[in-house]
Motif scaffolding. Structure first.
Motif, PDB file in Angstrom:
ATOM      1  N   ASP A  96      -6.235   7.636  -9.103  1.00 16.69           N
ATOM      2  CA  ASP A  96      -7.000   7.062  -7.984  1.00 16.69           C
ATOM      3  C   ASP A  96      -7.607   5.725  -8.386  1.00 16.69           C
ATOM      4  O   ASP A  96      -7.531   4.740  -7.649  1.00 16.69           O
ATOM      5  CB  ASP A  96      -8.122   8.001  -7.550  1.00 16.69           C
ATOM      6  N   SER A 130       0.742   4.008  -2.955  1.00 17.15           N
ATOM      7  CA  SER A 130       0.454   5.405  -2.625  1.00 17.15           C
ATOM      8  C   SER A 130       1.581   6.321  -3.072  1.00 17.15           C
ATOM      9  O   SER A 130       1.340   7.415  -3.593  1.00 17.15           O
ATOM     10  CB  SER A 130       0.235   5.559  -1.119  1.00 17.15           C
ATOM     11  N   GLU A 185       1.427   6.678  -6.857  1.00 18.22           N
ATOM     12  CA  GLU A 185       0.285   7.521  -7.218  1.00 18.22           C
ATOM     13  C   GLU A 185       0.613   8.994  -6.951  1.00 18.22           C
ATOM     14  O   GLU A 185       0.354   9.863  -7.787  1.00 18.22           O
ATOM     15  CB  GLU A 185      -0.942   7.100  -6.419  1.00 18.22           C
ATOM     16  N   ARG A 186       1.201   9.263  -5.799  1.00 21.07           N
ATOM     17  CA  ARG A 186       1.566  10.631  -5.436  1.00 21.07           C
ATOM     18  C   ARG A 186       2.591  11.212  -6.414  1.00 21.07           C
ATOM     19  O   ARG A 186       2.488  12.363  -6.833  1.00 21.07           O
ATOM     20  CB  ARG A 186       2.105  10.636  -4.004  1.00 21.07           C
ATOM     21  N   GLU A 240      -9.952   0.395   2.513  1.00 21.12           N
ATOM     22  CA  GLU A 240      -8.841   1.126   1.922  1.00 21.12           C
ATOM     23  C   GLU A 240      -8.199   2.023   2.951  1.00 21.12           C
ATOM     24  O   GLU A 240      -8.804   2.397   3.929  1.00 21.12           O
ATOM     25  CB  GLU A 240      -9.344   1.954   0.744  1.00 21.12           C
ATOM     26  N   ARG A 241      -7.002   2.415   2.666  1.00 22.76           N
ATOM     27  CA  ARG A 241      -6.256   3.284   3.590  1.00 22.76           C
ATOM     28  C   ARG A 241      -6.166   4.648   3.047  1.00 22.76           C
ATOM     29  O   ARG A 241      -6.187   4.946   1.957  1.00 22.76           O
ATOM     30  CB  ARG A 241      -4.865   2.730   3.777  1.00 22.76           C
ATOM     31  N   ARG A 271      -4.620  -2.173  -5.682  1.00 26.57           N
ATOM     32  CA  ARG A 271      -4.843  -2.648  -4.309  1.00 26.57           C
ATOM     33  C   ARG A 271      -5.786  -3.850  -4.285  1.00 26.57           C
ATOM     34  O   ARG A 271      -5.569  -4.792  -3.535  1.00 26.57           O
ATOM     35  CB  ARG A 271      -5.397  -1.524  -3.446  1.00 26.57           C
ATOM     36  N   ASP A 327       0.823  -1.209   0.000  1.00 31.04           N
ATOM     37  CA  ASP A 327       0.000   0.000   0.000  1.00 31.04           C
ATOM     38  C   ASP A 327       0.855   1.257   0.000  1.00 31.04           C
ATOM     39  O   ASP A 327       0.550   2.231  -0.695  1.00 31.04           O
ATOM     40  CB  ASP A 327      -0.928   0.025   1.224  1.00 31.04           C
ATOM     41  N   LYS A 328       1.929   1.240   0.773  1.00 27.14           N
ATOM     42  CA  LYS A 328       2.834   2.390   0.803  1.00 27.14           C
ATOM     43  C   LYS A 328       3.454   2.630  -0.565  1.00 27.14           C
ATOM     44  O   LYS A 328       3.576   3.768  -1.013  1.00 27.14           O
ATOM     45  CB  LYS A 328       3.936   2.177   1.837  1.00 27.14           C
ATOM     46  N   ALA A 352      -4.841   3.065  -8.779  1.00 28.51           N
ATOM     47  CA  ALA A 352      -4.321   2.627  -7.483  1.00 28.51           C
ATOM     48  C   ALA A 352      -5.316   1.702  -6.786  1.00 28.51           C
ATOM     49  O   ALA A 352      -4.922   0.692  -6.193  1.00 28.51           O
ATOM     50  CB  ALA A 352      -4.004   3.841  -6.610  1.00 28.51           C
ATOM     51  N   ASP A 353      -6.590   2.037  -6.863  1.00 30.53           N
ATOM     52  CA  ASP A 353      -7.613   1.165  -6.266  1.00 30.53           C
ATOM     53  C   ASP A 353      -7.619  -0.207  -6.925  1.00 30.53           C
ATOM     54  O   ASP A 353      -7.750  -1.236  -6.260  1.00 30.53           O
ATOM     55  CB  ASP A 353      -8.998   1.798  -6.379  1.00 30.53           C
TER      56      ASP A 353
END
Length: 65
Positions: A46, A27, A30-31, A64-65, A53, A23-24, A49-50
């Motif tokens: 978004d 993220s 994505e960032r 989700e986180r 995951r 997840d890290k 990324a979903d």
């Protein structure tokens, strides 16, 4: 299956074993894309990324986180 497919399968199995670390990474990627594109494709990143995951989580039922 080719080398790329084998690598993808290994990465997916590793992500399933360590979902918090995965997840890290998702993220962070994505960032980075959002920063480099000025958030022009934020909705698409978004969604992507979903999707990633869900590919290593338990059928999308994990919050989700």
């Amino acid at each position: 299956m080719g080398k790329l497919g084998d690598m993808m399968n290994k990465a997916k199995e590793m992500a399933k074993g360590h979902p918090d670390q995965a997840d890290k990474g998702v993220s962070g990627a994505e960032r980075m894309v959002d920063e480099r594109t000025g958030n022009k494709y934020d909705a698409r990143t978004d969604k992507a990324a979903d999707s990633v995951r869900r590919s290593y989580r338990d059928g999308g039922t994990t919050p989700e986180r």
